[in-house]
Structures are given as C-alpha cells and as structure tokens.
Write a protein that holds these residues in place. Sequence first.
Motif, short mmCIF file in Angstrom:
data_model
loop_
_atom_site.label_atom_id
_atom_site.label_comp_id
_atom_site.label_asym_id
_atom_site.label_seq_id
_atom_site.Cartn_x
_atom_site.Cartn_y
_atom_site.Cartn_z
N ARG A 1 1.40 -1.22 0.36
CA ARG A 1 -0.03 0.06 -0.42
C ARG A 1 0.96 0.96 -0.78
NH1 ARG A 1 -2.72 -3.47 3.88
NH2 ARG A 1 -2.25 -2.22 4.96
N ASP A 2 1.90 1.38 0.70
CA ASP A 2 2.62 2.28 0.69
C ASP A 2 3.63 2.97 -0.07
OD1 ASP A 2 2.46 2.82 3.41
OD2 ASP A 2 4.12 2.51 4.23
N ASP A 3 3.61 1.62 -1.22
CA ASP A 3 4.72 1.47 -2.53
C ASP A 3 3.25 2.42 -3.44
OD1 ASP A 3 6.94 -0.02 -1.38
OD2 ASP A 3 6.11 -1.49 -2.63
N ASN A 4 2.48 1.80 -3.21
CA ASN A 4 1.60 2.87 -4.59
C ASN A 4 0.87 4.02 -4.31
OD1 ASN A 4 0.20 0.16 -5.88
ND2 ASN A 4 -1.11 -0.61 -4.36
N ARG A 5 1.50 4.57 -2.40
CA ARG A 5 0.92 4.99 -2.13
C ARG A 5 1.83 6.43 -2.55
NH1 ARG A 5 -3.74 8.14 -1.78
NH2 ARG A 5 -2.20 9.64 0.47
N LEU A 6 3.81 6.10 -2.88
CA LEU A 6 4.56 7.07 -3.38
C LEU A 6 3.92 6.53 -4.68
CD1 LEU A 6 7.33 4.83 -1.60
CD2 LEU A 6 6.87 7.67 -1.43
N LYS A 7 3.92 5.86 -5.65
CA LYS A 7 3.33 5.88 -7.37
C LYS A 7 2.60 6.75 -7.15
CE LYS A 7 2.24 2.84 -11.21
NZ LYS A 7 1.97 4.49 -11.51
N GLN A 8 1.37 6.92 -6.62
CA GLN A 8 0.45 8.35 -6.60
C GLN A 8 1.07 9.07 -6.79
OE1 GLN A 8 -2.70 7.54 -3.90
NE2 GLN A 8 -3.42 5.74 -4.81
N GLY A 9 1.86 9.68 -5.64
CA GLY A 9 2.49 10.86 -5.28
C GLY A 9 3.30 11.17 -6.32
N MET A 10 4.04 10.32 -7.58
CA MET A 10 4.88 10.79 -8.08
C MET A 10 4.41 10.93 -9.16
SD MET A 10 8.56 8.14 -7.78
CE MET A 10 7.72 6.21 -7.86
N ILE B 1 0.15 13.24 -0.09
CA ILE B 1 0.74 12.42 -0.20
C ILE B 1 2.23 11.81 0.46
CG2 ILE B 1 0.80 9.87 -1.39
CD1 ILE B 1 -1.20 11.11 -3.91
N TYR B 2 2.73 12.30 0.02
CA TYR B 2 4.27 12.55 0.82
C TYR B 2 3.97 12.66 2.54
CZ TYR B 2 5.56 12.30 -3.64
OH TYR B 2 6.08 12.16 -4.80
N ILE C 1 5.20 10.35 5.19
CA ILE C 1 5.86 10.60 6.23
C ILE C 1 5.73 10.29 7.86
CG2 ILE C 1 7.90 12.04 7.30
CD1 ILE C 1 7.73 12.81 3.83
N ASN C 2 4.27 11.04 8.34
CA ASN C 2 4.27 11.25 9.28
C ASN C 2 3.27 9.74 10.01
OD1 ASN C 2 4.29 13.47 9.44
ND2 ASN C 2 2.72 13.96 8.25
N CYS C 3 3.06 8.94 8.99
CA CYS C 3 2.52 7.44 9.51
C CYS C 3 3.29 6.20 9.72
CB CYS C 3 1.85 6.88 8.39
SG CYS C 3 0.83 4.95 8.90
N ALA D 1 12.29 7.67 3.34
CA ALA D 1 13.09 8.06 3.45
C ALA D 1 12.96 8.73 1.38
CB ALA D 1 14.76 7.60 3.25
N ARG D 2 11.72 7.45 0.45
CA ARG D 2 11.40 7.69 -0.30
C ARG D 2 10.91 9.13 -0.89
NH1 ARG D 2 11.92 1.50 -1.58
NH2 ARG D 2 13.35 1.28 -2.09
N ALA D 3 9.76 8.79 0.63
CA ALA D 3 9.18 9.96 0.50
C ALA D 3 8.87 11.47 0.96
CB ALA D 3 7.92 9.49 0.71
#
Length: 115
Positions: A16-25, A39-40, A44-46, A55-57
């Motif tokens: 889910r986090d990977d998917n959220r990172l992709k959505q942000g990108m 999204i980032y 970061i706050n979760c 780190a990626r976010a």
Amino acid sequence: MGFFGQLANLFSRAGRDDNRLKQGMDHAHADRPEKAIEIYDALINCKTTSPINQARALFNRALAHSSLKQDEKAIADLEEVVKMPGAPENVVTTARNQLVRVRNRVEQARGRASR
C-alpha cells in the motif's frame, strides 16, 4: 508487475505504501506537486511506514517543494534524508546530489538579488 502481484500488494502495508508513493509521483509528473506533497506527508507521518519508504517519501517531497520554488523546505527534507538511519544508500546519495543543486540555486538567486 502482473495483475495478481498488484492485487497482493493491496493487502500488505509495504504494498500500500509503494502504491501511495507511486500515486504521489504520478501527481508530481502531472504537475500537481501540492497533491503529491499531501500524499508524501501522510506516508512520512504514518508510524507504520518503513524507514525505506519514509526516506523515499521525504526525497520525493523535497523534489515537489523544489518544483514549487520552496527551497528551504526542500533543503530541510533533503538534509533529513541524508541523516536518516535505515535510508537506502541510493536515496541518500541522490539526496546529497540534489541538496547541492538546490543550495546552488539558492545562492545564485541571492547573488542576482544583491545586484
């Protein structure tokens, strides 16, 4: 990644986090950096986001801030990535390089403003 791999990702926290990172990108690439930052921020706050995804976010949020010319925020995020324990080395190295670029841009802007 195939359909079943994507489906399996929906049921794991890391997926889910990977998917959220992709959505942000995707938002960042579509010239919607404010939405990407939202999204980032959430990642970061979760408390359950892995250090790798944090780190990626952070790095991606720095890029979004930089695109909005919010250089001080970008610098703060990049400095945090560089100091993060558990951050992937490739993210840390890229953050260091981006930090130099942003700082140079800030210095050039100050030089132009003082003329």
